[in-house]
Design an enzyme around this catalytic site. Sequence first.
Site, PDB file in Angstrom:
ATOM      1  N   PHE A 297     -15.665   2.649   7.462  1.00 37.28           N
ATOM      2  CA  PHE A 297     -14.306   3.071   7.100  1.00 37.28           C
ATOM      3  C   PHE A 297     -14.070   3.093   5.583  1.00 37.28           C
ATOM      4  O   PHE A 297     -12.967   3.380   5.131  1.00 37.28           O
ATOM      5  CB  PHE A 297     -13.264   2.163   7.781  1.00 37.28           C
ATOM      6  CG  PHE A 297     -13.379   0.701   7.467  1.00 37.28           C
ATOM      7  CD1 PHE A 297     -12.846   0.178   6.286  1.00 37.28           C
ATOM      8  CD2 PHE A 297     -14.020  -0.170   8.340  1.00 37.28           C
ATOM      9  CE1 PHE A 297     -12.948  -1.180   5.987  1.00 37.28           C
ATOM     10  CE2 PHE A 297     -14.130  -1.526   8.044  1.00 37.28           C
ATOM     11  CZ  PHE A 297     -13.591  -2.031   6.863  1.00 37.28           C
TER      12      PHE A 297
ATOM     13  N   ARG B  49       2.801  -6.986   9.126  1.00 34.23           N
ATOM     14  CA  ARG B  49       2.099  -5.909   9.837  1.00 34.23           C
ATOM     15  C   ARG B  49       2.599  -5.788  11.276  1.00 34.23           C
ATOM     16  O   ARG B  49       2.717  -4.697  11.812  1.00 34.23           O
ATOM     17  CB  ARG B  49       0.588  -6.167   9.800  1.00 34.23           C
ATOM     18  CG  ARG B  49      -0.023  -5.876   8.431  1.00 34.23           C
ATOM     19  CD  ARG B  49      -1.452  -6.382   8.355  1.00 34.23           C
ATOM     20  NE  ARG B  49      -2.127  -5.989   7.125  1.00 34.23           N
ATOM     21  CZ  ARG B  49      -3.234  -6.564   6.680  1.00 34.23           C
ATOM     22  NH1 ARG B  49      -3.797  -7.560   7.348  1.00 34.23           N
ATOM     23  NH2 ARG B  49      -3.800  -6.146   5.559  1.00 34.23           N
TER      24      ARG B  49
ATOM     25  N   TYR C  61     -12.255  -3.048  -3.214  1.00 40.24           N
ATOM     26  CA  TYR C  61     -12.754  -3.150  -1.840  1.00 40.24           C
ATOM     27  C   TYR C  61     -14.290  -3.190  -1.776  1.00 40.24           C
ATOM     28  O   TYR C  61     -14.868  -2.824  -0.758  1.00 40.24           O
ATOM     29  CB  TYR C  61     -12.214  -1.999  -1.001  1.00 40.24           C
ATOM     30  CG  TYR C  61     -10.772  -2.209  -0.542  1.00 40.24           C
ATOM     31  CD1 TYR C  61     -10.410  -3.346   0.183  1.00 40.24           C
ATOM     32  CD2 TYR C  61      -9.785  -1.278  -0.816  1.00 40.24           C
ATOM     33  CE1 TYR C  61      -9.106  -3.545   0.603  1.00 40.24           C
ATOM     34  CE2 TYR C  61      -8.470  -1.475  -0.396  1.00 40.24           C
ATOM     35  CZ  TYR C  61      -8.140  -2.603   0.313  1.00 40.24           C
ATOM     36  OH  TYR C  61      -6.847  -2.811   0.746  1.00 40.24           O
TER      37      TYR C  61
ATOM     38  N   LYS D  56       0.834  -1.205   0.000  1.00 41.71           N
ATOM     39  CA  LYS D  56       0.000   0.000   0.000  1.00 41.71           C
ATOM     40  C   LYS D  56       0.874   1.263   0.000  1.00 41.71           C
ATOM     41  O   LYS D  56       2.094   1.175   0.218  1.00 41.71           O
ATOM     42  CB  LYS D  56      -0.931  -0.079   1.223  1.00 41.71           C
ATOM     43  CG  LYS D  56      -1.900  -1.271   1.168  1.00 41.71           C
ATOM     44  CD  LYS D  56      -2.801  -1.315   2.395  1.00 41.71           C
ATOM     45  CE  LYS D  56      -3.796  -2.464   2.318  1.00 41.71           C
ATOM     46  NZ  LYS D  56      -4.686  -2.514   3.507  1.00 41.71           N
TER      47      LYS D  56
ATOM     48  N   THR E  36      -5.316  -8.016  10.550  1.00 39.76           N
ATOM     49  CA  THR E  36      -5.700  -6.743   9.930  1.00 39.76           C
ATOM     50  C   THR E  36      -5.308  -5.558  10.816  1.00 39.76           C
ATOM     51  O   THR E  36      -4.807  -4.551  10.337  1.00 39.76           O
ATOM     52  CB  THR E  36      -7.229  -6.735   9.675  1.00 39.76           C
ATOM     53  OG1 THR E  36      -7.546  -7.874   8.881  1.00 39.76           O
ATOM     54  CG2 THR E  36      -7.668  -5.481   8.970  1.00 39.76           C
TER      55      THR E  36
ATOM     56  N   ARG F 199      -1.094 -14.865   3.876  1.00 36.44           N
ATOM     57  CA  ARG F 199      -1.919 -14.223   4.917  1.00 36.44           C
ATOM     58  C   ARG F 199      -1.274 -14.390   6.291  1.00 36.44           C
ATOM     59  O   ARG F 199      -1.295 -13.489   7.115  1.00 36.44           O
ATOM     60  CB  ARG F 199      -3.337 -14.822   4.936  1.00 36.44           C
ATOM     61  CG  ARG F 199      -4.195 -14.476   3.754  1.00 36.44           C
ATOM     62  CD  ARG F 199      -4.719 -13.064   3.752  1.00 36.44           C
ATOM     63  NE  ARG F 199      -5.666 -12.782   4.816  1.00 36.44           N
ATOM     64  CZ  ARG F 199      -6.424 -11.701   4.864  1.00 36.44           C
ATOM     65  NH1 ARG F 199      -6.365 -10.779   3.903  1.00 36.44           N
ATOM     66  NH2 ARG F 199      -7.248 -11.493   5.873  1.00 36.44           N
TER      67      ARG F 199
HETATM   68  P1  IDP Z   1      -7.473  -7.485   5.396  1.00 39.67           P
HETATM   69  O1  IDP Z   1      -6.714  -6.409   4.645  1.00 39.67           O
HETATM   70  O2  IDP Z   1      -6.660  -8.042   6.526  1.00 39.67           O
HETATM   71  O3  IDP Z   1      -8.033  -8.544   4.500  1.00 39.67           O
HETATM   72  P2  IDP Z   1     -10.173  -6.454   5.623  1.00 39.67           P
HETATM   73  O4  IDP Z   1     -11.099  -6.692   6.779  1.00 39.67           O
HETATM   74  O5  IDP Z   1     -10.481  -7.123   4.333  1.00 39.67           O
HETATM   75  O6  IDP Z   1      -8.692  -6.770   6.114  1.00 39.67           O
HETATM   76  O7  IDP Z   1     -10.153  -4.880   5.405  1.00 39.67           O
HETATM   77  C1  IDP Z   1      -9.571  -4.327   4.245  1.00 39.67           C
HETATM   78  C2  IDP Z   1      -8.745  -3.132   4.635  1.00 39.67           C
HETATM   79  O8  IDP Z   1      -9.616  -2.114   5.131  1.00 39.67           O
HETATM   80  C3  IDP Z   1      -7.749  -3.362   5.781  1.00 39.67           C
HETATM   81  O9  IDP Z   1      -6.532  -3.934   5.352  1.00 39.67           O
HETATM   82  C4  IDP Z   1      -7.567  -1.950   6.287  1.00 39.67           C
HETATM   83  O10 IDP Z   1      -6.688  -1.207   5.443  1.00 39.67           O
HETATM   84  C5  IDP Z   1      -8.971  -1.385   6.150  1.00 39.67           C
HETATM   85  N1  IDP Z   1      -9.749  -1.524   7.380  1.00 39.67           N
HETATM   86  C6  IDP Z   1     -10.352  -2.645   7.856  1.00 39.67           C
HETATM   87  N2  IDP Z   1     -10.984  -2.402   9.021  1.00 39.67           N
HETATM   88  C7  IDP Z   1     -10.768  -1.094   9.289  1.00 39.67           C
HETATM   89  C8  IDP Z   1     -11.167  -0.229  10.364  1.00 39.67           C
HETATM   90  O11 IDP Z   1     -11.848  -0.632  11.312  1.00 39.67           O
HETATM   91  N3  IDP Z   1     -10.733   1.065  10.292  1.00 39.67           N
HETATM   92  C9  IDP Z   1      -9.980   1.548   9.264  1.00 39.67           C
HETATM   93  N4  IDP Z   1      -9.601   0.775   8.226  1.00 39.67           N
HETATM   94  C10 IDP Z   1      -9.982  -0.523   8.234  1.00 39.67           C
HETATM   95 MG    MG Z   2      -9.562  -8.502   3.089  1.00 40.76          MG
END
Ligand code: IDP
Ligand code: MG
Length: 152
Positions: free
Chosen positions: A58, A103, A50, A10, A92, A86
């Site tokens: 968010f 991360r 997304y 990113k 996340t 993963r």
């Molecule tokens: P992942 O990237 O681990 O698969 P996802 O739940 O698919 O996680 O969420 C996609 C992306 O959205 C995350 O990587 C993060 O950048 C963002 N994100 C997810 N949850 C939140 C949140 O609660 N606040 C802000 N950004 C979020």
């Molecule tokens: Mg995801």
Amino acid sequence: MKEKSFVMLKPDAVLRRLTGKILTRFEERGLEIVAAKMMVIPRELAQQHYAEHEEKPFFTDLVEYITSGPVLATVIEGEECITLIRKMVGATNPKEADTGTIRGDYAIDTGRNIIHASDSPASAEREIGLFFKMDEICDCSFPDREWIQEEP
Ligand code: IDP
Ligand code: MG
């Protein structure tokens, strides 16, 4: 079974100059980078990528974040690599990500968690198709494969 995953560094990873370190982890693990593209993602593509989070509070911030600078979009190949990557990426929320994960070692905030990786074979296929044309993905032969995978 050999799989391809869509892995995207990113904007924070690119602008913090972490791309080399992160890609090195995948290479050293024995995975294969078969496509890579530096790009600023158009808003529409970010929204498509997304789409599953469209209704989340968010979502606007997420699209803003992911389009705020260059990303390094890649396709990484290897045996059962979707789950493996993963695990290497970590939770996340980086505060919950184990130390030793990407991360967990380089990030603190969920909203700045430096890397994306496909979460299933269906997502991988969809995401690779959004970012790459077939002829942008190399069908490479890595000579050290027999040392890394049982079925080279
Ligand atoms: P992942 O990237 O681990 O698969 P996802 O739940 O698919 O996680 O969420 C996609 C992306 O959205 C995350 O990587 C993060 O950048 C963002 N994100 C997810 N949850 C939140 C949140 O609660 N606040 C802000 N950004 C979020
Ligand atoms: Mg995801």
